[in-house]
Design a protein around this motif. Structure first.
Motif, PDB file in Angstrom:
ATOM      1  N   GLU A  42       0.910  -1.279   0.120  1.00  0.00           N
ATOM      2  CA  GLU A  42      -0.032  -0.110   0.018  1.00  0.00           C
ATOM      3  C   GLU A  42       0.873   1.156   0.053  1.00  0.00           C
ATOM      4  O   GLU A  42       0.599   2.228  -0.736  1.00  0.00           O
ATOM      5  CB  GLU A  42      -1.028  -0.010   1.335  1.00  0.00           C
ATOM      6  N   TYR A  43       1.803   1.327   0.690  1.00  0.00           N
ATOM      7  CA  TYR A  43       2.823   2.483   0.869  1.00  0.00           C
ATOM      8  C   TYR A  43       3.719   2.927  -0.199  1.00  0.00           C
ATOM      9  O   TYR A  43       3.738   3.895  -0.823  1.00  0.00           O
ATOM     10  CB  TYR A  43       3.615   2.297   2.014  1.00  0.00           C
ATOM     11  N   ASN A  45       2.950   1.601  -3.309  1.00  0.00           N
ATOM     12  CA  ASN A  45       2.071   2.100  -4.391  1.00  0.00           C
ATOM     13  C   ASN A  45       1.240   3.386  -4.520  1.00  0.00           C
ATOM     14  O   ASN A  45       0.407   3.462  -5.308  1.00  0.00           O
ATOM     15  CB  ASN A  45       1.133   0.660  -4.900  1.00  0.00           C
ATOM     16  N   ASP A  46       1.484   4.092  -3.272  1.00  0.00           N
ATOM     17  CA  ASP A  46       0.718   5.205  -3.238  1.00  0.00           C
ATOM     18  C   ASP A  46       1.376   6.340  -4.112  1.00  0.00           C
ATOM     19  O   ASP A  46       2.212   6.961  -3.654  1.00  0.00           O
ATOM     20  CB  ASP A  46       0.694   5.601  -1.715  1.00  0.00           C
ATOM     21  N   LYS A  50       2.803   9.634  -1.744  1.00  0.00           N
ATOM     22  CA  LYS A  50       4.264   9.094  -1.753  1.00  0.00           C
ATOM     23  C   LYS A  50       4.867   9.202  -0.440  1.00  0.00           C
ATOM     24  O   LYS A  50       5.648  10.077  -0.353  1.00  0.00           O
ATOM     25  CB  LYS A  50       4.894  10.083  -2.616  1.00  0.00           C
TER      26      LYS A  50
END
Length: 52
Positions: A42-43, A45-46, A50
């Motif tokens: 999740e982190y 691909n944010d 970012k």
């Protein structure tokens, strides 16, 4: 310190200049370091926040 950022992104550190003691640190968007392993996808691909 976190609330003073409002909707802005950035980081800040408050240090005691006499001792070098870190009094406060903040980073926005924030990442919970205790959950890096379970939330890594999740982190990483944010693309909007970012966090890394």
């Amino acid at each position: 310190m976190y609330n003073s950022f409002g909707n802005d992104k950035g980081a800040a550190v408050c240090i005691n200049p006499k001792t070098g003691e870190i009094l406060a640190m903040v980073s926005k968007p924030s990442v919970n370091p205790n959950k890096i392993d379970e939330n890594f996808e999740e982190y990483s691909n944010d693309k909007v926040g970012k966090p890394f």
